[in-house]
Design a protein around this motif. Structure first.
Motif, PDB file in Angstrom:
ATOM      1  N   LEU A 139     -29.268 -35.072   4.204  1.00 44.03           N
ATOM      2  CA  LEU A 139     -28.163 -34.117   4.116  1.00 44.03           C
ATOM      3  C   LEU A 139     -26.967 -34.588   4.940  1.00 44.03           C
ATOM      4  N   SER A 144     -20.155 -36.502   0.355  1.00 38.71           N
ATOM      5  CA  SER A 144     -19.168 -35.434   0.188  1.00 38.71           C
ATOM      6  C   SER A 144     -19.797 -34.050   0.312  1.00 38.71           C
ATOM      7  N   VAL A 145     -18.946 -33.059   0.484  1.00 34.85           N
ATOM      8  CA  VAL A 145     -19.399 -31.662   0.560  1.00 34.85           C
ATOM      9  C   VAL A 145     -20.006 -31.241  -0.776  1.00 34.85           C
ATOM     10  N   ALA A 146     -19.414 -31.661  -1.883  1.00 36.36           N
ATOM     11  CA  ALA A 146     -19.944 -31.312  -3.200  1.00 36.36           C
ATOM     12  C   ALA A 146     -21.356 -31.855  -3.378  1.00 36.36           C
ATOM     13  N   SER A 147     -21.584 -33.064  -2.876  1.00 42.63           N
ATOM     14  CA  SER A 147     -22.923 -33.648  -2.969  1.00 42.63           C
ATOM     15  C   SER A 147     -23.913 -32.869  -2.117  1.00 42.63           C
ATOM     16  N   ARG A 148     -23.467 -32.381  -0.965  1.00 43.43           N
ATOM     17  CA  ARG A 148     -24.351 -31.580  -0.112  1.00 43.43           C
ATOM     18  C   ARG A 148     -24.729 -30.270  -0.809  1.00 43.43           C
ATOM     19  N   ILE A 149     -23.764 -29.658  -1.464  1.00 39.18           N
ATOM     20  CA  ILE A 149     -24.044 -28.407  -2.178  1.00 39.18           C
ATOM     21  C   ILE A 149     -25.025 -28.662  -3.317  1.00 39.18           C
TER      22      ILE A 149
END
Length: 327
Positions: A139, A144-149
């Protein structure tokens, strides 16, 4: 094997192919693990393996007070099998996050489900704990943030799928994890290894399980009620068998490789970050698991993890001006 991983990976495309090959191998081993869990048969098993698994003290690693057998597949021991699936899980996960094609994502998602089901058949507590710690690492390095989501959504979905479809297996896993002699025997084995290391700090008792089996017995603590051929801890195994200097060299090698991997990750394009992060998470997962089994020092697991670590630490991923190639 570490050097081999470095020289075969030089850009995003080669890193993807490398992980795809490992994912394909992992899916085959996962399918065989599921096959063994249903049929009780190991394909291509030699007579020696069949004889070993038929022994009353092994009994297919049957869980106490149940008819459930822990599956070891080609690794024979379910803890080694679980360690493999725990580290292998992150390769299709990294490919899933990095890919842009819908059918590729579905293929990698199927691979993730098969690997999780195979890991469930091993009932390896250490492997599950290491996997959860590895997910936290991934994590952080996912990019990117999108990948984390996306990762959190997929992770929650898989967790719900496993818990609702396999409640009996989850209950057995919790029962195995809380068994009285599981943790106590591990701690006793570590205490014995520390006493052996204290007696042989520079050169150890000698490499090999037979050397440890014979020479560690006089230092065995009373809580270790069985004689063991290794301390069920890769780091203590290096110290007790080869000496503290060799353990220090081993830790320095891993530290340098992880440092190079993090350097590659920082300089990588966003599309490459999940792949490098997957290799780092796999390495950390086996490193954590190696506190409870001989992961880094297992002849097969070591041959698997070192090229993965070499691939993400490869200096060929960086161009002369210090920027990562994007393939």
């Amino acid at each position: 094997m570490y050097w081999l991983g470095m020289v075969v990976v030089y850009d995003k495309a080669s890193l993807q192919r490398f992980f795809q090959l490992f994912t394909f191998m992992s899916v085959i081993l996962a399918a065989h693990t599921l096959f063994q869990s249903v049929t009780g048969t190991i394909l291509l098993a030699s007579e020696r393996v069949d004889t070993f698994l038929s022994r009353t003290d092994v009994a297919y690693y049957q869980m106490a007070s149940t008819d459930t057998r822990r599956i070891g597949s080609f690794f024979i021991d379910p803890n080694w099998n679980g360690a493999f699936f725990a580290l292998a899980f992150f390769l299709p996960l990294g490919l899933f996050v990095a890919s842009s094609s819908v059918w590729q994502k579905l293929s990698y998602l199927l691979a993730l489900v098969l690997i999780l089901l195979a890991l469930l058949c091993t009932y390896s507590t250490g492997a599950w704990i290491a996997l959860l710690m590895g997910l936290i690492v991934f994590l952080v390095f996912i990019g990117s943030v999108a990948s984390r989501i996306l990762f959190l959504l997929v992770g929650c979905g898989l967790a719900v799928l496993v818990f609702f479809l396999f409640p009996e297996q989850i209950a057995l896993q919790m029962q195995h994890a809380s068994a009285n002699n599981e943790l106590s025997l591990r701690i006793a084995a570590w205490q014995t290894a520390l006493l052996v290391t204290q007696a042989y700090p520079w050169f150890g008792v000698g490499l090999g399980h037979q050397a440890y089996l014979i020479r560690s017995n006089m230092y065995r603590v009373p809580e270790q009620f069985v004689v063991l051929s290794h301390p069920h801890n890769s780091y203590l195994e290096w110290a007790a068998m080869a000496g503290i200097p060799v353990l220090c060299i081993f830790l320095v090698l891993i530290g340098i490789a992880l440092q190079q991997s993090c350097l590659n990750w920082r300089r990588a394009e966003p599309a490459v970050k999940p792949l490098i992060g997957a290799g780092i998470a796999s390495t950390i997962t086996l490193s954590i698991n190696s506190f409870s089994i001989n992961g880094w020092t297992h002849f097969a697991l070591a041959l698997i993890i070192w090229p993965i670590l070499g691939a993400v630490a490869s200096p060929l991923l960086r161009t002369p001006d210090g920027e990562a190639k994007n393939g």
